[in-house]
Enzyme design. Structure first.
Site, short mmCIF file in Angstrom:
data_model
loop_
_atom_site.label_atom_id
_atom_site.label_comp_id
_atom_site.label_asym_id
_atom_site.label_seq_id
_atom_site.Cartn_x
_atom_site.Cartn_y
_atom_site.Cartn_z
N GLU A 142 -4.41 7.32 -4.91
CA GLU A 142 -4.74 6.56 -6.11
C GLU A 142 -6.09 7.01 -6.64
OE1 GLU A 142 -4.36 2.35 -5.38
OE2 GLU A 142 -2.33 2.57 -4.62
N HIS B 145 -2.02 0.15 -9.81
CA HIS B 145 -2.55 -0.83 -8.84
C HIS B 145 -3.18 -2.04 -9.55
CE1 HIS B 145 -4.16 -1.28 -4.47
NE2 HIS B 145 -3.96 -2.46 -5.04
N ARG C 193 0.86 -1.18 0.00
CA ARG C 193 0.00 0.00 0.00
C ARG C 193 0.90 1.23 0.00
NH1 ARG C 193 -3.46 -2.99 -1.31
NH2 ARG C 193 -5.47 -3.38 -0.33
C1 8YV Z 1 -7.15 -5.01 -5.37
C2 8YV Z 1 -5.54 -5.38 -3.47
O1 8YV Z 1 -6.67 -4.51 -6.55
O2 8YV Z 1 -6.63 -7.30 -2.69
C3 8YV Z 1 -6.04 -6.26 -2.41
O3 8YV Z 1 -5.84 -5.92 -1.23
O4 8YV Z 1 -4.81 -4.49 -3.28
C4 8YV Z 1 -5.93 -5.66 -4.86
O5 8YV Z 1 -6.02 -7.00 -5.13
C5 8YV Z 1 -7.76 -3.83 -4.71
O6 8YV Z 1 -8.05 -4.00 -3.40
C6 8YV Z 1 -9.01 -3.45 -5.47
O7 8YV Z 1 -9.95 -4.50 -5.49
#
Ligand code: 8YV
Length: 329
Positions: free
Chosen positions: A270, A289, A241
């Site tokens: 983001e 992302h 993150r």
């Molecule tokens: C997703 C992520 O892109 O699962 C997670 O925590 O960071 C990613 O797989 C994001 O959360 C949006 O769905």
């Protein structure tokens, strides 16, 4: 279920078969296309009827969820749960579910994509080709650095960290070290990996790859001091993150050459604002992302999220609850 419970789908549209599965048992309210969800009056109205929420990438604050008195489950289409106030949900007896395992390998692929692209300067040089500037032999100014045989340091040794480590060890003959709050002797044996103090890992690694979840303990854990420990040949890769990094400090380290390069899938804000230097620097590979963003994996995540929600609404234990033990039931 006798009377159908109401489920809101937000931010992520479900494929027709998953939507049908949900609709067999639930009344579905679709807010997947709604922009500025948290400001939307209709969404707030819908919350008052909702028993379940399925979606991701929205910060669901207690103030917002206070408007959902019947809520039983928040089923996130993500493995990360930093968009939720877990104590609040647990106290209210709301089950928080997430999507571990199904995205592990795909996300580890993204980490390796960033490792390779940063080391071999793939994006910078591909752009040079697009601009028509490949006019002679490639010489030292365009050389990258090797990945194979180098030292890979992984910060956070969970499922994704281990999958990255396997790629490094078995695919690229890298030596693997890791830093994690708890030691994982099984990974150490399997991957011949060393646990290191964070500072030692930063000093000793050619590639530092971050996979820790964002929490109060990890927020801004990489700042000026940490980039200085890494040193001028290190490549920093973040698939966790943006909040785990002090972004201005990282930008300065990249501009000054304190570290060699960065491969980044995540950012403090983001989408990454175009004004950010990170969007334009040659020694940065910035992805939007895409950690888990393949057809197969996003489908598997959505399917698991639907199954998780249905299980809770039917009174069963879901496959992937996050706060099961903390729930005030
Ligand atoms: C997703 C992520 O892109 O699962 C997670 O925590 O960071 C990613 O797989 C994001 O959360 C949006 O769905």
């Amino acid at each position: 279920m006798s009377t159908k419970k109401t489920v809101i789908v937000y931010q992520r549209a479900l494929k027709p078969d998953l939507r049908e599965k949900l609709e067999r048992d639930c009344h579905v309210l679709d807010f997947s296309q709604t922009q500025n969800l948290t400001e939307d009056g209709e969404f707030k109205k819908a919350l008052s009827q909702a028993h379940g929420l399925i979606g991701s990438s929205v910060n669901l604050t207690p103030e917002l969820l206070d408007q959902a008195p019947n809520l039983e489950v928040v089923s996130s289409i993500s493995v990360g749960v930093d968009n939720y106030d877990i104590d609040y949900l647990s106290k209210r007896g709301i089950v928080l579910c997430h999507t571990p395992d199904v995205l592990t390998e795909t996300t580890a692929d993204t980490a390796f994509l960033l490792i390779l692209a940063s080391a071999r300067r793939a994006v910078e040089l591909a752009e040079m080709v697009k601009r028509g500037e490949w006019t002679g032999g490639i010489a030292e100014p365009q050389f990258g650095v090797d990945v194979q045989g180098k030292k890979l340091g992984i910060v956070g040794m969970g499922r994704i960290g281990a999958a990255i480590a396997r790629r490094g060890k078995f695919g690229f003959n890298m030596s693997v070290s890791y830093h994690n709050r708890s030691r994982h002797e099984d990974f150490e044996r399997e991957l011949d990996a060393d646990w290191k103090e964070l500072d030692d890992l930063l000093r000793d690694s050619d590639f530092v790859c971050v996979t820790v979840p964002l929490s109060d303990a990890t927020r801004q854990m990489f700042g000026q001091r940490e980039f200085e420990l890494m040193g001028k040949d290190t490549i920093f890769v973040n698939i966790a993150r943006g909040g785990v990094v002090d972004e201005p400090a990282m930008i300065e380290a990249l501009q000054k050459g304190t570290i060699r390069a960065a491969g980044l899938d995540v950012f403090t804000t983001e989408p990454l604002p175009n004004e950010s230097p990170l969007a334009h620097m040659d020694n940065v590979v910035a992805l939007p992302h895409i950690g888990s963003a393949t057809h197969e994996t996003r489908y598997a995540m959505a399917e698991l999220a639907v199954d998780n929600a249905l299980a809770v609404l039917e009174g069963d234990k879901p496959k992937a609850p996050y706060n099961w033990d903390a729930l005030d039931r």
